[in-house]
Scaffold this motif. Sequence first.
Motif, short mmCIF file in Angstrom:
data_model
loop_
_atom_site.label_atom_id
_atom_site.label_comp_id
_atom_site.label_asym_id
_atom_site.label_seq_id
_atom_site.Cartn_x
_atom_site.Cartn_y
_atom_site.Cartn_z
N ALA A 64 0.88 -1.15 -0.04
CA ALA A 64 0.05 0.18 0.14
C ALA A 64 0.88 1.45 -0.17
CB ALA A 64 -0.89 -0.03 1.15
N HIS A 65 2.03 1.29 0.70
CA HIS A 65 2.88 2.25 0.62
C HIS A 65 3.50 2.42 -0.74
CE1 HIS A 65 2.85 1.29 4.96
NE2 HIS A 65 3.05 2.45 5.15
N TRP A 66 3.72 1.52 -1.58
CA TRP A 66 4.24 1.66 -2.73
C TRP A 66 3.17 2.49 -3.72
CZ3 TRP A 66 5.00 -4.39 -3.77
CH2 TRP A 66 6.06 -4.55 -2.75
N MET A 92 14.39 -1.30 1.56
CA MET A 92 14.62 -0.17 0.29
C MET A 92 14.68 -1.22 -0.89
SD MET A 92 15.98 3.00 -0.02
CE MET A 92 17.29 3.30 0.87
N ALA A 93 15.11 -2.38 -1.23
CA ALA A 93 15.08 -3.17 -2.09
C ALA A 93 13.86 -3.28 -2.71
CB ALA A 93 16.06 -4.41 -1.95
N TYR A 94 12.66 -3.64 -1.71
CA TYR A 94 11.44 -3.83 -2.10
C TYR A 94 10.82 -2.75 -2.71
CZ TYR A 94 11.62 -8.39 0.54
OH TYR A 94 12.06 -9.52 0.74
N SER A 95 10.94 -1.45 -2.21
CA SER A 95 10.10 -0.39 -2.57
C SER A 95 10.68 0.03 -3.90
CB SER A 95 10.40 0.58 -1.36
OG SER A 95 9.49 0.39 -0.61
N ALA A 96 12.29 0.21 -4.03
CA ALA A 96 12.89 0.57 -5.37
C ALA A 96 12.62 -0.34 -6.52
CB ALA A 96 14.16 0.50 -5.13
N GLY A 97 12.33 -1.71 -5.98
CA GLY A 97 12.13 -2.68 -7.08
C GLY A 97 10.53 -2.52 -7.61
N LEU A 142 17.58 10.04 -16.24
CA LEU A 142 18.10 8.81 -15.95
C LEU A 142 16.93 7.96 -16.19
CD1 LEU A 142 20.17 9.34 -12.75
CD2 LEU A 142 21.19 8.91 -15.16
N PRO A 143 16.78 7.00 -17.12
CA PRO A 143 15.45 6.24 -17.31
C PRO A 143 15.00 5.23 -16.40
CG PRO A 143 16.95 5.42 -19.09
CD PRO A 143 17.74 6.76 -18.31
N ASP A 144 16.17 4.77 -15.49
CA ASP A 144 15.80 3.77 -14.38
C ASP A 144 15.49 4.49 -13.25
OD1 ASP A 144 17.27 0.83 -15.36
OD2 ASP A 144 18.15 2.72 -16.52
N VAL A 145 14.54 3.82 -12.38
CA VAL A 145 14.51 4.04 -10.86
C VAL A 145 15.86 3.38 -10.18
CG1 VAL A 145 13.13 3.66 -8.89
CG2 VAL A 145 11.78 3.83 -10.98
N CYS A 146 16.43 4.31 -9.63
CA CYS A 146 17.74 3.97 -9.07
C CYS A 146 18.02 4.12 -7.72
CB CYS A 146 18.95 4.69 -9.78
SG CYS A 146 18.90 4.13 -11.64
N LEU A 147 19.00 3.47 -7.11
CA LEU A 147 19.30 3.70 -5.84
C LEU A 147 20.79 4.54 -5.70
CD1 LEU A 147 19.38 3.24 -2.71
CD2 LEU A 147 20.69 1.29 -3.17
N GLY A 156 17.52 -0.22 -9.43
CA GLY A 156 16.43 -0.30 -8.30
C GLY A 156 15.85 -1.72 -8.34
N SER A 157 15.74 -2.23 -9.56
CA SER A 157 15.34 -3.71 -9.57
C SER A 157 16.10 -4.82 -9.42
CB SER A 157 14.45 -3.95 -10.84
OG SER A 157 15.48 -3.75 -12.20
N ARG A 158 17.65 -4.40 -9.27
CA ARG A 158 18.56 -5.37 -9.03
C ARG A 158 19.11 -5.36 -7.57
NH1 ARG A 158 20.76 -9.04 -12.83
NH2 ARG A 158 20.33 -8.44 -14.83
N ILE A 159 18.64 -4.43 -6.55
CA ILE A 159 19.52 -4.16 -5.60
C ILE A 159 19.00 -5.13 -4.34
CG2 ILE A 159 19.85 -1.83 -5.97
CD1 ILE A 159 17.86 -1.16 -3.74
N ARG A 160 20.21 -5.61 -3.52
CA ARG A 160 19.80 -6.30 -2.40
C ARG A 160 20.54 -5.49 -1.19
NH1 ARG A 160 19.34 -12.43 -1.69
NH2 ARG A 160 17.77 -11.66 -0.52
#
Length: 342
Positions: A64-66, A92-97, A142-147, A156-160
């Motif tokens: 719901a926060h996303w 963070m990895a979940y929300s960024a993903g 920057l076309p990616d959502v990033c950290l 963002g979709s690759r982080i742990r």
Amino acid sequence: MSAAVLILYTGGTIGMTPTDQGLTPTPGLHGRIEQQFGASLAELPSFDLLELEPLIDSANITPAHWQRLAALLAEHWDNYQGFVILHGTDTMAYSAGALAFMLGACARNVLFTGAQIPLGLPGSDAADNLRNALLLAAGPRLPDVCLVFNNQLLRGSRIRKVSSKRFAAFDSPNEAPLGELGAAARLHHERLLSADSASRAPQLAAQLNFEPGAVALLTLHPCMPAALYDALLADNHCRAIVLLSYGAGNIPSRDQAFNAFLRRARARSKVLVNVSQCLDGGVSPGTYAASAALQEQGVLSGGDMTPEAAFCKLHWLIAGGRDQQALRDDWAQLYCGERSSD
């Protein structure tokens, strides 16, 4: 446009202050930023700051926060060049993903950052992370959502999260960083999402219907209690399960209860996805005989995706209203660089 960047402060360590019960998210971050940076703040892009109410420790994040973040981005999308989301490191990895799937190759810069030590405390990493995030958010697209973390730019979709203490708290184990930041910043534009990648408007993302409990994570371990299988199978809200298997995708193939679980899950139309417990590498379907039952029962491969990315991708696909067959059909598509190409 009154400022170049909008900072969305959700909570998290970066804005926490000490209390008798320990560190807790605290309002008034704008003033603490001004105090921390002093005159050097004039060297950074102009920004507005919006604090979520209530502020939360990221351990309490839910899908719901996303959706709320997407709604806030949609509300302010045309008023800023970029966005910085201040978030706790635990999830963070979940929300960024999740935001990576929701926005795709987004038309505005959307950057997550946080800290291991709160802003203003001795030895904090918060100021450097925030400075780098602001500069990037106000820069070229920057076309990616990033950290942004510890002088690195990560997809963002690759982080742990790989450390609870070190400033190098995050890694993208199966992908090189998108950039090295700091005094001699270097961005690897060839690693960013391509120009033909789909962009998804935050207005549409905000209308998604995330279902609580729709996706579960099941980490395989020796001698698993059969009650775990029964609970997941009996939960009608649970539509998909991410299996965290051993090594290259292996399962306890001689465990009759587990084999029965795979058959029953398929009969109940639950979508199963296989990813590796290993930090580096991924699953390789068919390499070992111990994984054969997964293919026989239609378990989908997650390749070298992280468990967080697989969890978020399933949630996002389900939130888009897909039935089981559409969910299975669309799983193989690449939406935001979430895994290596086959």
